[in-house]
Design a protein around this motif. Structure first.
Motif, PDB file in Angstrom:
ATOM      1  N   GLY A 116      -5.866   1.096 -28.217  1.00 11.85           N
ATOM      2  CA  GLY A 116      -5.128   1.538 -27.027  1.00 11.85           C
ATOM      3  C   GLY A 116      -5.614   2.649 -26.473  1.00 11.85           C
ATOM      4  N   VAL A 117      -6.891   3.391 -27.175  1.00 15.32           N
ATOM      5  CA  VAL A 117      -7.353   4.799 -27.014  1.00 15.32           C
ATOM      6  C   VAL A 117      -7.973   4.497 -25.616  1.00 15.32           C
ATOM      7  CG1 VAL A 117      -9.599   4.355 -28.292  1.00 15.32           C
ATOM      8  CG2 VAL A 117      -8.770   6.646 -27.916  1.00 15.32           C
ATOM      9  N   ALA A 118      -8.783   3.509 -25.238  1.00 12.87           N
ATOM     10  CA  ALA A 118      -9.542   3.230 -23.966  1.00 12.87           C
ATOM     11  C   ALA A 118      -8.494   3.082 -22.927  1.00 12.87           C
ATOM     12  CB  ALA A 118     -10.483   2.165 -24.028  1.00 12.87           C
ATOM     13  N   GLN A 119      -7.269   2.457 -23.054  1.00 11.72           N
ATOM     14  CA  GLN A 119      -6.522   2.481 -21.991  1.00 11.72           C
ATOM     15  C   GLN A 119      -5.761   3.918 -21.909  1.00 11.72           C
ATOM     16  OE1 GLN A 119      -4.266  -0.540 -24.213  1.00 11.72           O
ATOM     17  NE2 GLN A 119      -3.679  -1.384 -22.278  1.00 11.72           N
ATOM     18  N   GLU A 120      -5.551   4.805 -23.009  1.00 12.13           N
ATOM     19  CA  GLU A 120      -4.892   5.968 -22.712  1.00 12.13           C
ATOM     20  C   GLU A 120      -5.835   6.891 -21.785  1.00 12.13           C
ATOM     21  OE1 GLU A 120      -1.937   8.963 -23.422  1.00 12.13           O
ATOM     22  OE2 GLU A 120      -1.990   6.804 -23.659  1.00 12.13           O
ATOM     23  N   LEU A 121      -7.208   6.917 -22.240  1.00 10.97           N
ATOM     24  CA  LEU A 121      -8.300   7.608 -21.665  1.00 10.97           C
ATOM     25  C   LEU A 121      -8.220   7.353 -20.067  1.00 10.97           C
ATOM     26  CD1 LEU A 121     -11.001   7.360 -24.466  1.00 10.97           C
ATOM     27  CD2 LEU A 121     -10.065   9.712 -23.494  1.00 10.97           C
ATOM     28  N   LEU A 122      -8.209   6.116 -19.915  1.00  5.60           N
ATOM     29  CA  LEU A 122      -8.408   5.711 -18.288  1.00  5.60           C
ATOM     30  C   LEU A 122      -7.081   6.029 -17.785  1.00  5.60           C
ATOM     31  CD1 LEU A 122     -10.445   4.292 -16.614  1.00  5.60           C
ATOM     32  CD2 LEU A 122      -9.184   2.086 -17.087  1.00  5.60           C
ATOM     33  N   ALA A 123      -5.955   5.975 -18.321  1.00  4.06           N
ATOM     34  CA  ALA A 123      -4.863   6.297 -17.707  1.00  4.06           C
ATOM     35  C   ALA A 123      -4.539   7.615 -17.310  1.00  4.06           C
ATOM     36  CB  ALA A 123      -3.503   5.751 -18.434  1.00  4.06           C
ATOM     37  N   ARG A 124      -4.819   8.496 -18.423  1.00  2.00           N
ATOM     38  CA  ARG A 124      -4.891   9.876 -18.210  1.00  2.00           C
ATOM     39  C   ARG A 124      -5.871  10.214 -16.981  1.00  2.00           C
ATOM     40  NH1 ARG A 124      -3.312  13.268 -23.798  1.00  2.00           N
ATOM     41  NH2 ARG A 124      -1.877  11.671 -24.415  1.00  2.00           N
ATOM     42  N   GLY A 125      -7.148   9.740 -17.319  1.00  2.00           N
ATOM     43  CA  GLY A 125      -8.112  10.408 -16.193  1.00  2.00           C
ATOM     44  C   GLY A 125      -7.711   9.898 -14.858  1.00  2.00           C
ATOM     45  N   LEU A 126      -7.430   8.659 -14.471  1.00  2.00           N
ATOM     46  CA  LEU A 126      -7.342   8.085 -13.236  1.00  2.00           C
ATOM     47  C   LEU A 126      -5.915   8.041 -12.488  1.00  2.00           C
ATOM     48  CD1 LEU A 126      -9.484   4.875 -13.317  1.00  2.00           C
ATOM     49  CD2 LEU A 126     -10.057   6.952 -12.622  1.00  2.00           C
ATOM     50  N   GLY A 127      -4.779   7.948 -13.662  1.00  2.00           N
ATOM     51  CA  GLY A 127      -3.641   7.828 -13.004  1.00  2.00           C
ATOM     52  C   GLY A 127      -3.727   6.183 -12.592  1.00  2.00           C
TER      53      GLY A 127
END
Length: 177
Positions: A116-127
């Motif tokens: 889930g770390v990649a999803q979290e990074l992407l979600a926080r970076g891009l919204g």
């Protein structure tokens, strides 16, 4: 986004002391990911020293508050002090981009892929904004991950100037409404 109380990692901006450990992670992730995509000679030559100048520059910019206000962002993920992933994104860098924002890189240590770390990074970076990215042909795991995040291959290819890697473009539209 994940509940921070339930995740073992912390997502934050780069901080002093991050340059060397993240350069080591960067080289390791590339060696693991690009074996079979790049030639063995190129993969075997990947070393933290190649990535260290970029990391030093990023860490210094954040430490000095010189972060661009043009939509660029750099997030890192750590467990304790151990680096496990990073995401770099910003304005489109191509002449005719399919979206105004681009994921420049998203790398996660193999032992933390699927956590889930990649999803979290992407979600926080891009919204939820529209964005695009380039992914190496043959990196099936990454392609499937990005598809689950709403990206789709658009048929555009680019022969990367270094190491003969063919890159495939993936685009995520803005959500409806």
């Amino acid at each position: 986004m994940s509940d921070p109380a339930l995740t073992p990692w912390q997502v934050r901006e780069p901080a002093p002391g991050d340059a060397a450990p993240f350069a080591q992670l960067h080289a390791r992730v590339w060696r693991e990911t690009y074996r079979g995509i790049m030639t063995d000679e190129v993969v075997d030559a990947l070393a933290p020293e190649q990535f260290l100048p970029m990391w030093e520059q990023v860490v210094a910019a954040y430490a000095q508050g010189r972060v661009a206000d043009d939509g660029r962002g750099f997030l890192v993920a750590v467990i304790g002090e151990e680096p496990v992933g990073f995401c770099r994104h910003g304005p489109a860098r191509d002449e005719d981009p399919p979206a105004p924002h681009q994921v420049w890189s998203l790398n996660v240590a193999s032992e933390h892929q699927g956590s889930g770390v990649a999803q979290e990074l992407l979600a926080r970076g891009l919204g939820e904004r529209a964005a695009y990215l380039w992914v190496a042909q043959g990196n099936t795991r990454a392609i499937r991950f990005y598809e689950r995040q709403g990206f789709a291959l658009d048929g555009t290819e680019n022969l990367d100037g270094h190491d003969g890697v063919v890159e495939l473009r993936m685009v995520r539209p803005a959500p409806p409404g």
